[in-house]
Design an enzyme around this catalytic site. Structure first.
Site, PDB file in Angstrom:
ATOM      1  N   LYS A 182       0.933  -1.059  -0.193  1.00 46.19           N
ATOM      2  CA  LYS A 182       0.115  -0.039   0.040  1.00 46.19           C
ATOM      3  C   LYS A 182       0.800   1.320   0.017  1.00 46.19           C
ATOM      4  O   LYS A 182       1.475   1.537   0.908  1.00 46.19           O
ATOM      5  CB  LYS A 182      -0.966  -0.118   1.192  1.00 46.19           C
ATOM      6  CG  LYS A 182      -2.235   0.688   1.098  1.00 46.19           C
ATOM      7  CD  LYS A 182      -2.148   2.094   0.784  1.00 46.19           C
ATOM      8  CE  LYS A 182      -1.787   2.963   1.996  1.00 46.19           C
ATOM      9  NZ  LYS A 182      -1.609   4.367   1.601  1.00 46.19           N
ATOM     10  N   GLU A 257       9.168   1.151  11.154  1.00 49.32           N
ATOM     11  CA  GLU A 257      10.432   2.147  10.999  1.00 49.32           C
ATOM     12  C   GLU A 257       9.806   3.700  11.007  1.00 49.32           C
ATOM     13  O   GLU A 257       8.935   3.722   9.876  1.00 49.32           O
ATOM     14  CB  GLU A 257      10.761   1.804   9.561  1.00 49.32           C
ATOM     15  CG  GLU A 257      11.551   0.411   9.005  1.00 49.32           C
ATOM     16  CD  GLU A 257      12.816   0.318   9.944  1.00 49.32           C
ATOM     17  OE1 GLU A 257      13.483   1.128  10.692  1.00 49.32           O
ATOM     18  OE2 GLU A 257      13.608  -0.476   9.657  1.00 49.32           O
ATOM     19  N   CYS A 291      13.930  10.186   7.431  1.00 51.70           N
ATOM     20  CA  CYS A 291      13.592   9.533   8.729  1.00 51.70           C
ATOM     21  C   CYS A 291      15.025   9.793   9.455  1.00 51.70           C
ATOM     22  O   CYS A 291      15.184   9.989  10.631  1.00 51.70           O
ATOM     23  CB  CYS A 291      13.178   7.987   8.958  1.00 51.70           C
ATOM     24  SG  CYS A 291      14.391   7.089   7.776  1.00 51.70           S
ATOM     25  N   GLU A 390      10.006  15.945  14.992  1.00 51.70           N
ATOM     26  CA  GLU A 390      10.539  15.928  13.625  1.00 51.70           C
ATOM     27  C   GLU A 390       9.928  16.934  12.850  1.00 51.70           C
ATOM     28  O   GLU A 390       8.681  16.869  12.697  1.00 51.70           O
ATOM     29  CB  GLU A 390      10.376  14.447  13.251  1.00 51.70           C
ATOM     30  CG  GLU A 390      10.810  14.025  11.913  1.00 51.70           C
ATOM     31  CD  GLU A 390      10.358  12.761  11.476  1.00 51.70           C
ATOM     32  OE1 GLU A 390       9.237  12.293  11.856  1.00 51.70           O
ATOM     33  OE2 GLU A 390      11.393  11.794  11.075  1.00 51.70           O
TER      34      GLU A 390
HETATM   35  P1  NAD Z   1       2.308   8.586   7.410  1.00 52.92           P
HETATM   36  O1  NAD Z   1       2.277   7.807   8.833  1.00 52.92           O
HETATM   37  O2  NAD Z   1       1.403   9.758   7.399  1.00 52.92           O
HETATM   38  O3  NAD Z   1       1.838   7.519   6.334  1.00 52.92           O
HETATM   39  C1  NAD Z   1       2.881   6.689   5.921  1.00 52.92           C
HETATM   40  C2  NAD Z   1       1.696   5.421   5.440  1.00 52.92           C
HETATM   41  O4  NAD Z   1       0.917   5.317   6.335  1.00 52.92           O
HETATM   42  C3  NAD Z   1       1.014   6.047   3.964  1.00 52.92           C
HETATM   43  O5  NAD Z   1       0.978   5.179   3.310  1.00 52.92           O
HETATM   44  C4  NAD Z   1      -0.567   6.224   4.792  1.00 52.92           C
HETATM   45  O6  NAD Z   1      -1.498   6.267   3.561  1.00 52.92           O
HETATM   46  C5  NAD Z   1      -0.489   5.139   5.601  1.00 52.92           C
HETATM   47  N1  NAD Z   1      -1.483   5.384   6.906  1.00 52.92           N
HETATM   48  C6  NAD Z   1      -2.202   6.603   6.983  1.00 52.92           C
HETATM   49  N2  NAD Z   1      -2.883   6.290   8.216  1.00 52.92           N
HETATM   50  C7  NAD Z   1      -3.082   5.082   8.352  1.00 52.92           C
HETATM   51  C8  NAD Z   1      -3.923   4.173   9.011  1.00 52.92           C
HETATM   52  N3  NAD Z   1      -4.538   4.702   9.954  1.00 52.92           N
HETATM   53  N4  NAD Z   1      -3.633   2.881   8.933  1.00 52.92           N
HETATM   54  C9  NAD Z   1      -2.782   2.424   8.249  1.00 52.92           C
HETATM   55  N5  NAD Z   1      -1.924   3.108   7.377  1.00 52.92           N
HETATM   56  C10 NAD Z   1      -2.126   4.458   7.482  1.00 52.92           C
HETATM   57  O7  NAD Z   1       3.975   8.956   7.323  1.00 52.92           O
HETATM   58  P2  NAD Z   1       4.314   9.831   6.130  1.00 52.92           P
HETATM   59  O8  NAD Z   1       3.852  11.124   6.407  1.00 52.92           O
HETATM   60  O9  NAD Z   1       3.971   9.323   4.784  1.00 52.92           O
HETATM   61  O10 NAD Z   1       5.899   9.734   5.966  1.00 52.92           O
HETATM   62  C11 NAD Z   1       6.635  10.512   6.838  1.00 52.92           C
HETATM   63  C12 NAD Z   1       6.898   9.758   7.793  1.00 52.92           C
HETATM   64  O11 NAD Z   1       7.477   8.546   7.942  1.00 52.92           O
HETATM   65  C13 NAD Z   1       7.992  10.759   8.881  1.00 52.92           C
HETATM   66  O12 NAD Z   1       7.652  10.483  10.328  1.00 52.92           O
HETATM   67  C14 NAD Z   1       9.560   9.699   8.619  1.00 52.92           C
HETATM   68  O13 NAD Z   1      10.389  10.061   9.650  1.00 52.92           O
HETATM   69  C15 NAD Z   1       8.920   8.452   8.655  1.00 52.92           C
HETATM   70  N6  NAD Z   1       9.932   7.618   7.749  1.00 52.92           N
HETATM   71  C16 NAD Z   1      10.582   6.546   8.593  1.00 52.92           C
HETATM   72  C17 NAD Z   1      11.498   5.907   7.921  1.00 52.92           C
HETATM   73  C18 NAD Z   1      12.203   4.675   8.521  1.00 52.92           C
HETATM   74  O14 NAD Z   1      12.694   3.805   7.777  1.00 52.92           O
HETATM   75  N7  NAD Z   1      12.340   4.859   9.800  1.00 52.92           N
HETATM   76  C19 NAD Z   1      11.707   6.017   6.454  1.00 52.92           C
HETATM   77  C20 NAD Z   1      10.990   7.209   5.585  1.00 52.92           C
HETATM   78  C21 NAD Z   1      10.048   7.785   6.402  1.00 52.92           C
END
Ligand code: NAD
Length: 489
Positions: A182, A257, A291, A390
């Site tokens: 997804k 992650e 991240c 962050e």
């Molecule tokens: P997000 O949590 O908003 O979304 C991530 C994913 O989760 C998207 O596909 C979104 O559609 C889905 N999602 C949203 N609500 C959901 C729910 N209720 N249930 C299941 N899935 C849901 O994150 P983002 O804004 O896309 O990404 C930014 C964040 O990701 C930052 O905090 C960043 O640090 C983190 N990040 C971490 C890593 C790592 O490897 N540690 C890598 C990249 C990004």
């Protein structure tokens, strides 16, 4: 903000990718996908229904038996072909990623190479997932085998869409699992393109399905689905919690992650030329949307002023503009994130920090794009929100420390624990400090791990940065379950 489509850009309508085919959208609700350089719509993708998701999961299970029981070396061959094809089509994939995510085209090309590296690395591992023979004495033969888990659900963020997909897919597929992906609703195009390419490379239908949709629907359904046996989530902390709770209700294991607020520590004995360059890369790469960005810059008090002056000068030479013009910094990927970063710029000023900005506009920069110049906050102490939360933009918070103990204490005084950077020429100090930092990875005298994304090095966090490890051979543990067989002879 313009909502028109832009000339010269793709404006396809894409359905889901199920059973080896990119389906037509077939009257489904569609989600607009925008170019963050000018806000224009570049594609529309299907907004999956619950039935769509059920279909993707059950199709994955149909494919599981023959995929998991096939020759491991054959799985490796297919993954190698995917890597080769990605490399051959780097230009095409990089353009998709730049239009969708905004990153500079050369950074997108590096991401395609990084993605190919994941497939090569885990292709080689596919026939080496060995178990152990366990000594129980002469009357027994006991051994362990590391078997695939089954159907894995992978939920992706928008900051490095293809690399994040490859990071989970390559080990999952190598180990014999099937996967439903997804992607983030903002950046779904490269995952769909990868699925099409994988099938062309011989991946059997159903082994990889891609379901596009919103997080609160498709993402939530995947997290709580009774037939998903492992959920791999990369994204924010609040969403990670929701996903983990939904999975826990069914006792489904997760790898999380999540975010970071990583300390990048520069001691007075550091090579300052290297450290200034490294500190810039640590926060400005991908416009700070990493991240593992080095977003807290911890500087020894004796070098603080000089370091800030040099970093400011370095920032003033960076270019900011549309990714296709290949600037140093592209736009922020989503409108929502752009607003969030701007809010933090205001919060920092309210908290009493001083913002020093730089960044030269690239010609052709659009007024509708989500651009933030590289920014340094000085006069920050570690209790401020800009030091604790962050920001996920090219904004670094610079904090002074007096000695080694204080540097470690400030670094560890965080809800997060993803990575840390360390700059010093004192070998003893480097080892001492590296082992005291509460993080999953420590980079010394170069920020970020190794070549092309560091696919070989186990990566993951502690505290609110999540748990489980991706990358490296350790990642395979998250995609296998061990079975012990004990035979009385
Ligand atoms: P997000 O949590 O908003 O979304 C991530 C994913 O989760 C998207 O596909 C979104 O559609 C889905 N999602 C949203 N609500 C959901 C729910 N209720 N249930 C299941 N899935 C849901 O994150 P983002 O804004 O896309 O990404 C930014 C964040 O990701 C930052 O905090 C960043 O640090 C983190 N990040 C971490 C890593 C790592 O490897 N540690 C890598 C990249 C990004």
């Amino acid at each position: 903000m313009s909502t028109s489509t832009a000339p010269g850009k793709p404006t396809e309508k894409l359905g889901l990718f199920i059973h080896g085919s990119q389906l037509p959208p077939d009257g489904r609700d569609l989600i607009d996908v925008r170019d963050p350089a000018d806000g224009s719509v570049i594609a529309e993708v299907a907004n999956a229904t619950r039935d769509d998701l059920d279909r993707a999961v059950s199709d994955g299970w149909d494919a599981f038996r023959s995929w998991s029981q096939g020759l491991p070396a054959e799985r490796g061959r297919i993954l190698n072909r995917i890597a080769l094809a990605l490399r051959e089509r780097t230009g095409e994939f990089a353009r998709i990623e730049t239009l969708d995510n905004g990153k500079p085209i050369s950074a997108a090309r590096a991401d395609i190479e990084g993605s190919a590296r994941y497939f090569v690395f885990f292709a080689g591992a596919a026939d080496k997932i060995n178990g152990d023979q366990i000594p129980l004495g002469l009357g027994y033969l006991a051994y362990s085998a590391h078997l695939p888990i089954g159907l894995v659900g992978q939920i992706l963020p928008w900051n490095a869409p293809l690399q994040q997909a490859a990071r989970g897919l390559a080990p999952a597929l190598a180990a014999g699992n099937c996967v439903v992906v997804k992607p983030a609703e903002d950046t779904p195009l490269s995952a769909l393109a990868l699925a099409r390419l994988a099938v062309e490379c011989g991946l059997p239908p159903g082994v990889l399905n891609v379901v596009t949709g919103f997080g609160e629907e498709a993402g939530a359904w995947l997290s709580e689905h009774p037939d998903v046996q492992k959920v791999v989530f990369t994204g924010s902390v609040p969403t990670g919690r929701i996903v983990n709770l939904a999975a826990a209700a069914r006792l489904t294991p997760t790898t999380l992650e999540l975010g970071g607020k990583s300390a990048n520590i520069v001691f007075a004995d550091a090579d300052l030329d290297l450290a200034v360059k490294g500190a810039g890369k640590a926060i400005n790469a991908n416009s700070g949307q990493n991240c593992s960005a080095g977003s807290r810059l911890l500087l020894h008090e004796s070098i603080y002023d000089e370091f800030i002056a040099r970093l400011t000068e370095q920032n003033s030479r960076l270019t900011v503009g549309p990714g296709l013009a290949d600037p140093d910094l592209g736009p922020i990927t989503t409108r929502e994130q752009f607003d969030r970063v701007r809010e933090y710029l205001a919060i920092g000023e309210q908290e009493g920090a001083t913002a020093v900005s730089g960044g030269v506009p690239v010609e052709g920069r659009s007024e509708n794009g989500y651009f933030i110049p590289p920014t340094i906050f000085t006069g920050v102490d570690n209790t401020m929100r800009i030091a604790r939360e962050e920001i996920f933009g090219p904004v670094v918070s610079a904090i002074k420390f007096r000695d080694e103990d204080e540097a470690v204490a400030i670094a560890n005084d965080s809800d997060y624990g993803l990575v840390a950077g360390l700059w010093s020429t004192n070998v003893s100090r480097v080892h001492r400090v590296a082992l005291r930092l509460e993080v999953g990875q420590v980079y010394v005298n170069e920020y970020y791990a190794g070549f092309a994304g560091g696919v070989e090095t186990p990566f993951g966090g502690t505290k609110n940065s999540g748990f489980g490890r991706e990358k490296g051979l350790e990642a395979l543990r998250g995609y296998t379950q061990s079975r012990t067989v004990v035979i009385k002879l």
